[in-house]
Design an enzyme around this catalytic site. Structure first.
Site, PDB file in Angstrom:
ATOM      1  CG  ASN A  62      -1.925   1.093   1.190  1.00 46.87           C
ATOM      2  OD1 ASN A  62      -1.618   2.309   0.997  1.00 46.87           O
ATOM      3  ND2 ASN A  62      -3.007   0.861   1.554  1.00 46.87           N
ATOM      4  CG  HIS A 116       0.413   6.491   4.668  1.00 46.58           C
ATOM      5  ND1 HIS A 116      -0.225   7.434   5.041  1.00 46.58           N
ATOM      6  CD2 HIS A 116      -0.089   5.209   5.283  1.00 46.58           C
ATOM      7  CE1 HIS A 116      -1.405   7.076   5.699  1.00 46.58           C
ATOM      8  NE2 HIS A 116      -1.289   5.669   5.816  1.00 46.58           N
ATOM      9  CG  HIS A 142      -8.143   4.100   1.129  1.00 42.19           C
ATOM     10  ND1 HIS A 142      -7.860   3.857   2.499  1.00 42.19           N
ATOM     11  CD2 HIS A 142      -8.974   4.393   0.707  1.00 42.19           C
ATOM     12  CE1 HIS A 142      -9.240   4.180   2.858  1.00 42.19           C
ATOM     13  NE2 HIS A 142     -10.025   4.377   1.745  1.00 42.19           N
ATOM     14  NE  ARG A 196      -7.891   7.280   4.429  1.00 46.36           N
ATOM     15  CZ  ARG A 196      -8.850   6.917   5.385  1.00 46.36           C
ATOM     16  NH1 ARG A 196     -10.092   7.659   5.482  1.00 46.36           N
ATOM     17  NH2 ARG A 196      -8.824   6.183   6.522  1.00 46.36           N
ATOM     18  NE  ARG A 213      -7.546  11.143   5.566  1.00 52.68           N
ATOM     19  CZ  ARG A 213      -8.170  10.717   6.775  1.00 52.68           C
ATOM     20  NH1 ARG A 213      -7.343   9.898   7.401  1.00 52.68           N
ATOM     21  NH2 ARG A 213      -9.354  11.017   7.013  1.00 52.68           N
ATOM     22  CD  GLU A 268      -7.008  -0.736   0.751  1.00 52.20           C
ATOM     23  OE1 GLU A 268      -6.772   0.451   1.181  1.00 52.20           O
ATOM     24  OE2 GLU A 268      -6.699  -1.617   1.388  1.00 52.20           O
ATOM     25  CB  THR A 279      -9.536   1.908   7.484  1.00 57.14           C
ATOM     26  OG1 THR A 279      -9.198   2.574   6.304  1.00 57.14           O
ATOM     27  CG2 THR A 279     -10.579   1.229   7.275  1.00 57.14           C
ATOM     28  CD  GLU A 338      -7.167  -6.020   2.759  1.00 55.90           C
ATOM     29  OE1 GLU A 338      -7.338  -6.008   1.405  1.00 55.90           O
ATOM     30  OE2 GLU A 338      -6.331  -5.322   3.609  1.00 55.90           O
ATOM     31  CG  HIS A 359      -5.623  -1.077   9.171  1.00 58.69           C
ATOM     32  ND1 HIS A 359      -5.898  -0.145   8.262  1.00 58.69           N
ATOM     33  CD2 HIS A 359      -5.417  -0.565  10.433  1.00 58.69           C
ATOM     34  CE1 HIS A 359      -5.869   1.036   8.889  1.00 58.69           C
ATOM     35  NE2 HIS A 359      -5.597   0.783  10.468  1.00 58.69           N
TER      36      HIS A 359
HETATM   37  C1  LIG Z   1      -8.038   0.103   4.131  1.00 57.01           C
HETATM   38  C2  LIG Z   1      -6.829   0.022   4.920  1.00 57.01           C
HETATM   39  O1  LIG Z   1      -6.553  -0.478   5.872  1.00 57.01           O
HETATM   40  C3  LIG Z   1      -5.781   0.944   4.181  1.00 57.01           C
HETATM   41  O2  LIG Z   1      -5.923   1.290   2.975  1.00 57.01           O
HETATM   42  C4  LIG Z   1      -5.508   1.940   5.125  1.00 57.01           C
HETATM   43  O3  LIG Z   1      -6.664   2.812   5.311  1.00 57.01           O
HETATM   44  C5  LIG Z   1      -4.337   2.860   4.851  1.00 57.01           C
HETATM   45  O4  LIG Z   1      -4.844   4.207   4.430  1.00 57.01           O
HETATM   46  P1  LIG Z   1      -5.088   5.240   5.880  1.00 57.01           P
HETATM   47  O5  LIG Z   1      -3.738   4.982   6.467  1.00 57.01           O
HETATM   48  O6  LIG Z   1      -5.569   6.531   4.980  1.00 57.01           O
HETATM   49  O7  LIG Z   1      -6.419   4.683   6.666  1.00 57.01           O
HETATM   50  N1  LIG Z   2      -5.865  -2.976   3.748  1.00 54.17           N
HETATM   51  C1  LIG Z   2      -4.840  -2.573   4.600  1.00 54.17           C
HETATM   52  C2  LIG Z   2      -3.573  -1.907   3.600  1.00 54.17           C
HETATM   53  O1  LIG Z   2      -3.741  -1.671   2.521  1.00 54.17           O
HETATM   54  C3  LIG Z   2      -2.469  -1.381   4.546  1.00 54.17           C
HETATM   55  O2  LIG Z   2      -2.754  -0.893   5.730  1.00 54.17           O
HETATM   56  P1  LIG Z   2      -1.536  -0.405   6.709  1.00 54.17           P
HETATM   57  O3  LIG Z   2      -0.353  -1.520   6.512  1.00 54.17           O
HETATM   58  O4  LIG Z   2      -1.230   1.028   5.934  1.00 54.17           O
HETATM   59  O5  LIG Z   2      -2.059  -0.065   7.976  1.00 54.17           O
END
Ligand SMILES: CC(=O)[C@@H](O)[C@H](O)COP(=O)(O)O
Ligand SMILES: NCC(=O)COP(=O)(O)O
Length: 241
Positions: free
Chosen positions: A7, A10, A43, A45, A49, A70, A101, A151, A191
């Site tokens: 993911n 960030h 993701h 959003r 953000r 996402e 989330t 998931e 997550h």
């Molecule tokens: C759905 C999920 O767990 C991730 O996409 C998480 O939301 C990371 O993005 P945020 O840190 O913006 O929530």
């Molecule tokens: N769905 C979880 C994800 O995409 C990554 O979550 P995180 O590792 O950033 O908390």
């Protein structure tokens, strides 16, 4: 072999902090694939953000693996997904004021709405995943809805502050994964996973993919992006059963 979804949200958080063009989320995605990512998760959003619409459209055609987009089940997001046509779409809950989330989808209360979204996205050729808490009733509803993938939200496991709670939350995830697999669902999880808690989750037999982002971006500050991805990939190889 369990797959690693990276993911990159960030990476975009750091960029959005100053509104610069760097760090490049495109470079992050492509280098993550080179370093062993099996999928790239983003993701989008509602409040933008971190990931921006243009990031999604730019990255989609460049990936060699697959895109896992996402999104909340809103008309806006479904329209974007219908244009981007990612291989995977994960429907997630979203509340504007949340830091991250929190919890899984409230499938029971929003069943009809989620059913329509799942159908629409499936008709676009996307494999639909529902982001849910490790709750057996929610898994039954996901199966009834016809979503091929769930998931499992591992946030409560990741946030556990003592060993007893951690083991209790791990068993919830393990039981939920086993139940979902028994129903023929594809099971992903994610997550809050990081280098020191991923071991138990990666060891759950049958889980297809772990989506991990925040901890990898953080670790990359000290070891570099490519190494941070490689290290996580090695951990999954080590602990997968
Ligand atoms: C759905 C999920 O767990 C991730 O996409 C998480 O939301 C990371 O993005 P945020 O840190 O913006 O929530
Ligand atoms: N769905 C979880 C994800 O995409 C990554 O979550 P995180 O590792 O950033 O908390």
């Amino acid at each position: 072999m369990i797959r690693l979804g990276i993911n990159i949200d960030h990476v975009a958080t750091l960029r959005q902090a100053r509104g610069t063009k760097y760090p490049s989320v495109v470079e992050a995605a492509l280098r993550a694939e080179q370093a062993g990512a099996d999928s790239i998760t983003l993701h989008l959003r509602e409040d933008r953000r971190h990931m921006q619409d243009e990031d999604i459209f730019a990255i989609r055609p460049l990936l060699q693996t697959k895109m896992n987009l996402e999104l909340a089940a809103t008309d806006e997001m479904i329209a974007i997904a219908s244009r981007v046509k990612p291989q995977d779409v994960c429907i997630v809950p979203e509340r504007r004021e949340e830091r991250t989330t929190e919890g899984g989808l409230n499938i029971k209360e929003t069943y009809d709405h989620l059913y329509r979204a799942t159908q629409t996205l499936g008709e676009q050729g996307c494999r639909v995943s529902l982001f849910i808490a490790p709750d057996l009733k929610d898994i039954d509803l996901a199966k009834k809805m016809g979503a091929p993938v769930v998931e499992i939200h591992t946030g409560s496991y990741a946030d556990a502050e003592d060993e007893g709670t951690k083991q209790k939350e791990f068993k919830r995830v393990q039981d939920a994964a086993e139940h979902a697999l028994s129903l023929g669902l594809v099971v992903n999880a994610g997550h809050g996973l990081h280098y020191h808690n991923v071991n138990l989750i990666a060891g759950i037999p049958g889980i297809e993919e772990l989506n991990i982002g925040h901890a990898i971006v953080a670790h990359a500050l000290f070891v570099g992006w490519d190494n941070a991805v490689r290290e996580m990939k090695l951990l999954l190889r080590t602990y997968a059963k």
